[in-house]
Motif scaffolding. Structure first.
Motif, PDB file in Angstrom:
ATOM      1  N   CYS A  11       6.154 -12.474   1.762  1.00 11.75           N
ATOM      2  CA  CYS A  11       4.786 -12.088   2.111  1.00 11.75           C
ATOM      3  C   CYS A  11       4.763 -11.324   3.440  1.00 11.75           C
ATOM      4  N   LEU A  12       5.479 -11.800   4.409  1.00 10.59           N
ATOM      5  CA  LEU A  12       5.545 -11.120   5.699  1.00 10.59           C
ATOM      6  C   LEU A  12       6.164  -9.734   5.558  1.00 10.59           C
ATOM      7  N   THR A  13       7.213  -9.622   4.771  1.00 12.68           N
ATOM      8  CA  THR A  13       7.856  -8.333   4.549  1.00 12.68           C
ATOM      9  C   THR A  13       6.914  -7.372   3.837  1.00 12.68           C
ATOM     10  N   LEU A  14       6.178  -7.861   2.856  1.00 12.28           N
ATOM     11  CA  LEU A  14       5.229  -7.018   2.130  1.00 12.28           C
ATOM     12  C   LEU A  14       4.145  -6.484   3.057  1.00 12.28           C
ATOM     13  N   PHE A  15       3.566  -7.346   3.886  1.00 15.10           N
ATOM     14  CA  PHE A  15       2.545  -6.910   4.832  1.00 15.10           C
ATOM     15  C   PHE A  15       3.113  -5.913   5.844  1.00 15.10           C
ATOM     16  N   LEU A  16       4.328  -6.142   6.272  1.00 17.80           N
ATOM     17  CA  LEU A  16       4.956  -5.235   7.226  1.00 17.80           C
ATOM     18  C   LEU A  16       5.180  -3.858   6.610  1.00 17.80           C
ATOM     19  N   ILE A  17       5.680  -3.811   5.390  1.00 19.55           N
ATOM     20  CA  ILE A  17       5.938  -2.533   4.732  1.00 19.55           C
ATOM     21  C   ILE A  17       4.636  -1.800   4.446  1.00 19.55           C
ATOM     22  N   VAL A  18       3.629  -2.504   3.951  1.00 19.99           N
ATOM     23  CA  VAL A  18       2.336  -1.876   3.680  1.00 19.99           C
ATOM     24  C   VAL A  18       1.706  -1.377   4.977  1.00 19.99           C
ATOM     25  N   GLY A  19       1.823  -2.132   6.037  1.00 17.94           N
ATOM     26  CA  GLY A  19       1.287  -1.708   7.335  1.00 17.94           C
ATOM     27  C   GLY A  19       1.970  -0.451   7.849  1.00 17.94           C
ATOM     28  N   VAL A  20       3.287  -0.369   7.716  1.00 25.96           N
ATOM     29  CA  VAL A  20       4.017   0.821   8.155  1.00 25.96           C
ATOM     30  C   VAL A  20       3.609   2.032   7.329  1.00 25.96           C
ATOM     31  N   ILE A  21       3.451   1.849   6.017  1.00 28.76           N
ATOM     32  CA  ILE A  21       3.026   2.954   5.156  1.00 28.76           C
ATOM     33  C   ILE A  21       1.638   3.435   5.555  1.00 28.76           C
ATOM     34  N   MET A  22       0.723   2.515   5.817  1.00 23.72           N
ATOM     35  CA  MET A  22      -0.632   2.911   6.201  1.00 23.72           C
ATOM     36  C   MET A  22      -0.639   3.642   7.544  1.00 23.72           C
ATOM     37  N   VAL A  23       0.140   3.178   8.488  1.00 24.76           N
ATOM     38  CA  VAL A  23       0.219   3.845   9.790  1.00 24.76           C
ATOM     39  C   VAL A  23       0.812   5.239   9.641  1.00 24.76           C
ATOM     40  N   LEU A  25       0.735   7.163   6.977  1.00 24.91           N
ATOM     41  CA  LEU A  25      -0.226   8.032   6.307  1.00 24.91           C
ATOM     42  C   LEU A  25      -1.338   8.466   7.247  1.00 24.91           C
ATOM     43  N   ARG A  26      -1.767   7.579   8.121  1.00 27.03           N
ATOM     44  CA  ARG A  26      -2.892   7.883   9.004  1.00 27.03           C
ATOM     45  C   ARG A  26      -2.473   8.718  10.213  1.00 27.03           C
ATOM     46  N   TRP A  27      -1.418   8.286  10.904  1.00 27.08           N
ATOM     47  CA  TRP A  27      -1.019   8.928  12.153  1.00 27.08           C
ATOM     48  C   TRP A  27       0.377   9.537  12.097  1.00 27.08           C
ATOM     49  N   GLY A  28       0.939   9.716  10.930  1.00 25.04           N
ATOM     50  CA  GLY A  28       2.299  10.237  10.784  1.00 25.04           C
ATOM     51  C   GLY A  28       2.518  11.601  11.399  1.00 25.04           C
ATOM     52  N   PRO A  29       1.636  12.582  11.111  1.00 25.41           N
ATOM     53  CA  PRO A  29       1.865  13.905  11.704  1.00 25.41           C
ATOM     54  C   PRO A  29       1.834  13.904  13.231  1.00 25.41           C
ATOM     55  N   ARG A  30       1.027  13.051  13.827  1.00 25.29           N
ATOM     56  CA  ARG A  30       0.983  12.991  15.297  1.00 25.29           C
ATOM     57  C   ARG A  30       2.210  12.292  15.860  1.00 25.29           C
ATOM     58  N   ILE A  31       2.647  11.239  15.176  1.00 25.98           N
ATOM     59  CA  ILE A  31       3.786  10.464  15.684  1.00 25.98           C
ATOM     60  C   ILE A  31       5.096  11.220  15.480  1.00 25.98           C
ATOM     61  N   CYS A  32       5.303  11.755  14.287  1.00 28.63           N
ATOM     62  CA  CYS A  32       6.584  12.373  13.948  1.00 28.63           C
ATOM     63  C   CYS A  32       6.608  13.870  14.190  1.00 28.63           C
ATOM     64  N   ARG A  33       5.482  14.475  14.544  1.00 28.99           N
ATOM     65  CA  ARG A  33       5.386  15.912  14.760  1.00 28.99           C
ATOM     66  C   ARG A  33       5.845  16.686  13.523  1.00 28.99           C
TER      67      ARG A  33
END
Length: 57
Positions: A11-23, A25-33
Motif C-alpha cells: 500500500c505504501l509503495t502504491l501511494f508513493l508511485i501514484v504520488g510520483v506520477i501525479m507530481v 504530470l503536474r510539475w514535470g516540465p518545470r522540474i526536469c526542464r
C-alpha cells in the motif's frame, strides 16, 4: 516475518508511485526542464478562443 508486513508495504509503495506520477504530470516540465517553450496559461488561450468571430455561411 515479512508475510505480516507485505500489505502495508504494498500500500505504501502504491501511494508513493501514484504520488510520483501525479507530481511528474503536474510539475514535470518545470522540474526536469523537458519543454523548451512553456505552454500558455489556461486564461490566455481561453481569451483567444472566445475573441474569434463566428461567421454563418
Amino acid at each position: 516475518m515479512f508475510h505480516v508486513y507485505w500489505p502495508a508495504t504494498a500500500c505504501l509503495t502504491l501511494f508513493l508511485i501514484v504520488g510520483v506520477i501525479m507530481v511528474m504530470l503536474r510539475w514535470g516540465p518545470r522540474i526536469c526542464r523537458t519543454r523548451n517553450v512553456a505552454l500558455p496559461e489556461r486564461t490566455d488561450w481561453q481569451h483567444r478562443v472566445y475573441e474569434q468571430t463566428v461567421t454563418y455561411a
